[in-house]
Design a protein around this motif. Structure first.
Motif, PDB file in Angstrom:
ATOM      1  N   CYS A 130      -7.062   2.829   3.758  1.00 19.11           N
ATOM      2  CA  CYS A 130      -6.210   3.890   3.704  1.00 19.11           C
ATOM      3  C   CYS A 130      -6.470   4.984   2.608  1.00 19.11           C
ATOM      4  CB  CYS A 130      -4.689   3.138   3.386  1.00 19.11           C
ATOM      5  SG  CYS A 130      -4.276   2.099   4.504  1.00 19.11           S
TER       6      CYS A 130
ATOM      7  N   CYS B 296       0.198   3.138   3.749  1.00 21.16           N
ATOM      8  CA  CYS B 296       0.760   2.537   4.946  1.00 21.16           C
ATOM      9  C   CYS B 296       1.923   1.513   4.663  1.00 21.16           C
ATOM     10  CB  CYS B 296      -0.319   1.786   5.832  1.00 21.16           C
ATOM     11  SG  CYS B 296      -0.921   0.267   4.988  1.00 21.16           S
TER      12      CYS B 296
ATOM     13  N   HIS C  15      -4.892   0.048   0.005  1.00 16.48           N
ATOM     14  CA  HIS C  15      -6.039  -0.415   0.733  1.00 16.48           C
ATOM     15  C   HIS C  15      -7.281   0.510   0.817  1.00 16.48           C
ATOM     16  CE1 HIS C  15      -2.737  -2.103   3.287  1.00 16.48           C
ATOM     17  NE2 HIS C  15      -3.193  -3.343   2.935  1.00 16.48           N
TER      18      HIS C  15
ATOM     19  N   CYS D 136       1.034  -1.089   0.050  1.00 12.88           N
ATOM     20  CA  CYS D 136      -0.117   0.182  -0.092  1.00 12.88           C
ATOM     21  C   CYS D 136       0.861   1.260  -0.119  1.00 12.88           C
ATOM     22  CB  CYS D 136      -0.974  -0.046   1.262  1.00 12.88           C
ATOM     23  SG  CYS D 136      -1.860   1.381   1.437  1.00 12.88           S
TER      24      CYS D 136
END
Ligand SMILES: [Zn+2]
Length: 305
Positions: A148, A126, A145, A123
């Protein structure tokens, strides 16, 4: 020369307004067509591959590989910026074909895989694995994600809101712009005094005014674009008056309001002065707007999709 749109159709990739998106060997690929209306030599295609877990060692290795294979892969220029490898495709006279793109992508992605460079999708926000969607930051595609992406969107929204209410320092910025504009006008004034025609140098006024604005802490906002016209126009007027004043001193003419009025309303001299003033304004504003296009408040202009 194959356009990005044509390449996208041939490859069956997504295409949206000069950008094409696809996947090769598990890596997300974005190809962008750059069209510079002001300078066609800047027209090119840029290829982006995000490599979020890129280490310094990987980076060095990858750059060496690209350098070595530049010709073979039809790579014109390359760099790595914030863990994204960006490649300007070498189009030459024959252009960059679908086959060229296939060759570059298969070679490059198998090299990345073989060397275990960002081979597991992570990702962009993150940096963790098990991604479940893709996101676009400033139109470049990244793995992410869903959670996110939503968080990043709301943080950006928050930052934009905070920016809206933050102190913009317009006053100080404008003072800086006036000082900057006047300093930028010095070469023009000097040439004007000793040579006569130098309006093109007033291009510098716009640059210098904008520099001064930022130097004294002025925050660049949408309003700045229009506010900046005031100090530029002022600097150009002042420079024009300074040139006339110099001519008075050089010719032993008394510096009085009346004499200025006479000069500016004189049929020949006045027309010349006004012409200079007009050209000065034209080039001053042209200089300014040419840089304004390039100045962005990147953090708040960022677009997350
Ligand atoms: Zn994430």
């Amino acid at each position: 020369m194959a356009s990005v749109k044509k390449l996208a159709i041939q490859k069956g990739w997504d295409y949206h307004k000069n950008y094409m998106y696809g996947k090769e060997g598990g890596y997300l690929i974005t190809v962008r067509q750059i069209i510079d209306l002001y300078n066609s030599r800047n027209n090119c295609k840029l290829l982006y591959i995000p490599l979020p877990t890129l280490t310094a060692g990987d980076s060095e290795q990858l750059l060496a590989y690209l350098k070595e294979n530049k010709k073979n892969l039809k790579v014109a220029v390359f760099e790595i910026v914030n863990s994204v490898v960006i490649i300007r495709l070498a189009e030459g006279l024959k252009g960059f074909s679908n086959q060229d793109l296939d060759h570059l992508l298969s070679d490059l992605t198998s090299y990345l895989k073989k060397n275990n460079i960002s081979s597991t999708p992570t990702c962009v926000y993150c940096e963790k694995e098990l991604v479940d969607t893709t996101t676009k930051i400033d139109k470049i595609a990244y793995n992410a994600h869903k959670e996110c992406v939503n968080q990043a969107k709301s943080e950006l929204e928050q930052a934009k809101n905070n920016f809206e209410y933050a102190e913009k320092n317009y006053g100080k910025g404008m003072l800086g712009a006036i000082i900057g504009g006047l300093i930028g006008a010095i070469p023009w004034m000097l040439l004007e005094m000793f040579w006569g025609f130098a309006a093109i140098l007033s291009l510098l006024v716009g640059y210098a005014a904008f520099y001064g604005y930022q130097k004294l802490g002025g925050v660049v906002t949408k309003a700045t674009k229009w506010l900046m016209i005031i100090p530029i126009v002022m600097a150009v007027f002042v420079s024009n008056i300074v040139s006339v004043t110099y001519a008075f001193i050089a010719n032993d003419i008394e510096i009085t309001v009346m004499n200025y009025l006479i000069i500016y309303t004189d049929k020949e001299l006045g027309t010349l002065m006004l012409q200079n003033l007009g050209l000065g304004l034209f080039f001053g504003l042209l200089g300014y707007f040419s840089i304004y296009r390039k100045v962005k408040n990147s953090e708040f202009n960022r677009v997350i999709e």
